[in-house]
Design an enzyme around this catalytic site. Structure first.
Site, short mmCIF file in Angstrom:
data_model
loop_
_atom_site.label_atom_id
_atom_site.label_comp_id
_atom_site.label_asym_id
_atom_site.label_seq_id
_atom_site.Cartn_x
_atom_site.Cartn_y
_atom_site.Cartn_z
N HIS A 142 59.92 14.73 55.81
CA HIS A 142 59.36 15.29 54.57
C HIS A 142 58.39 14.92 54.02
O HIS A 142 57.44 15.11 53.93
CB HIS A 142 60.96 15.57 53.59
N GLU A 143 58.38 13.71 53.81
CA GLU A 143 57.79 12.74 53.07
C GLU A 143 56.13 13.03 54.44
O GLU A 143 55.09 13.54 53.31
CB GLU A 143 57.75 11.57 53.31
N HIS A 159 54.43 15.95 53.46
CA HIS A 159 53.39 15.84 51.65
C HIS A 159 51.78 15.30 52.52
O HIS A 159 51.10 15.57 51.78
CB HIS A 159 54.35 14.61 51.46
N GLU A 187 57.35 21.37 47.36
CA GLU A 187 58.59 20.20 47.46
C GLU A 187 59.16 21.08 48.94
O GLU A 187 59.81 20.54 49.71
CB GLU A 187 59.96 20.27 47.00
ZN LIG Z 1 58.79 15.27 48.19
#
Ligand SMILES: [Zn+2]
Length: 419
Positions: A278-279, A282, A358
């Protein structure tokens, strides 16, 4: 007259507090829709009854503290203006020296100190609740140390900003806001660049991952996403909190992914890899850069509005607020009050933008790992560790949530078809 106004505003604040209390504790419905009962998004399926009870309780308290603290700040700015305290601080600074740098340093010191004392009770209450519900594990001493570091970091940053801002206000009567905006661009970029290496280490200790077997797995995943290996860090947070987290920070050579050691200690490797992915989402999609660009655009609009509103307020209510011109430093509380109100007014939009990013990062993670089960489990564990609510009240979501709600995140993963 001034006392009467101060009194009215305090009463208005208290009434607002009561209304918010009624909304959050008695009116808002936070139960999950009937068709989702018994699914993986239903906290009753993954929290025990005690955790369920605590998370409902704690979420309500935290939401109330959130809605009380921002207007509390406005109340401070308003009172310090109308009661002439800001003017007194300015007088003290003028009596001490004729040098503008020293005057600004002195005014800001008294202003920051007053602000610190006024807001201390609310910060302390937040900290205490966090301890009572076993989220924070920080001793009072360590918490106070962070508060004091905060004070000085804010003091130094504010000095640079305020000194330049008021010099511009004196020099460019009409277009100061445009000049301030132009200067804010390199300043924002500089601050984002130094954040992970200068500011963050003042609070916590950062180092390469300790668990070397896990590190190998994470770096293999990072390699798949074309992220350099030396950009992944662990931070020692277990001395302060039980909550779990990971984040992306910095730009250029200072850009990095940071994992809290609590996350590494409490989750399974597969869950950690999902959060890491997930990171990476980003990181790969450069959300920090979009965030910075958005911030720069909003600053332009904000500064333009502030200049108009400030000029109007000083013209119309200057006597009541003890202000004769905006370029006198005692107008700083007015500047900060209007900025804070505009930031709050813009928060539904900025939160919406953040929730969009997100969602994209979640999608990136599931496409990279194809591990739906670990993703859902990670979200459930995040909910438990932070005693957060799965389905918050609408106003909380609009003003406070920069992430989608856990219910939305779990449901989206549930819909993903494993290939
Ligand atoms: Zn996040």
């Amino acid at each position: 007259m001034k006392i009467k106004w101060a009194f009215r505003v305090v009463i208005a604040y208290l009434l607002f507090g009561i209304l918010m209390y009624l909304y959050l504790f008695h009116m808002a419905n936070t139960s999950i829709p009937t068709n989702l009962k018994g699914t993986s998004a239903d906290p009753a399926t993954f929290l025990n009854s005690r955790e369920l009870f605590l998370s409902e309780d704690y979420s309500k308290i935290r939401n109330l503290l959130f809605f009380l603290s921002t207007p509390y700040e406005w109340l401070f700015y308003f009172l310090i203006l109308i009661l002439g305290i800001s003017t007194v601080f300015e007088k003290w600074s003028r009596h001490t020296s004729r040098n503008r740098i020293i005057q600004t340093l002195i005014y800001l010191f008294w202003f920051s100190l007053a602000s610190f004392i006024f807001t201390f009770p609310l910060s302390y209450i937040s900290y205490r609740f966090s301890c009572i519900y076993h989220i924070s594990t920080q001793t009072f001493h360590s918490w106070m140390k962070d508060e004091i570091i905060d004070f000085w970091v804010n003091y130094v940053t504010m000095f640079v900003i305020v000194f330049v801002l008021y010099a511009l206000m004196k020099k460019f009567k009409k277009k100061w806001w445009l000049m301030a905006w132009l200067l804010s661009i390199p300043f924002t970029i500089f601050m984002t660049f130094i954040q992970p290496v200068v500011i963050d280490p003042l609070y916590n200790h950062f180092y390469p991952l300790k668990d070397k077997a896990l590190e190998a797995k994470i770096l293999a995943l990072a390699d798949k996403a074309h992220i350099p290996a030396n950009h992944v860090y662990e931070v020692n947070m277990s001395a302060k909190t039980n909550a779990l987290n990971a984040y992306v920070t910095g730009i250029g050579s200072n850009s990095r992914i940071v994992l809290w050691d609590t996350t590494l200690n409490k989750l399974s490797d597969r869950e950690i890899l999902f959060i890491m992915a997930h990171e990476m989402g980003h990181y790969v999609e450069k959300h920090i850069y979009f965030g910075m660009a958005g911030y720069i655009i909003l600053t332009l609009i904000g500064l333009c509005l502030i200049s108009k509103i400030m000029a109007y307020m000083v013209k119309k209510y200057g006597r009541t607020l003890n202000l004769t011109s905006i370029s006198q430093i005692s107008s700083l509380p007015l500047f900060l009050m209007i900025s804070s109100m505009l930031i709050f007014a813009a928060s539904p939009l900025t939160n919406w933008g953040s929730r969009y990013e997100e969602t994209r990062a979640d999608r990136y993670a599931i496409h990279l790992t194809h591990d739906k089960k670990a993703g859902i489990k990670a979200f459930q564990d995040l909910t438990r560790s932070g005693l957060s609510e799965v389905n918050p009240p609408l106003l909380v979501k609009i003003f406070r949530y920069d992430h989608p709600t856990m219910m939305e995140r779990i449901l989206r993963l549930e819909k993903y078809k494993n290939k």
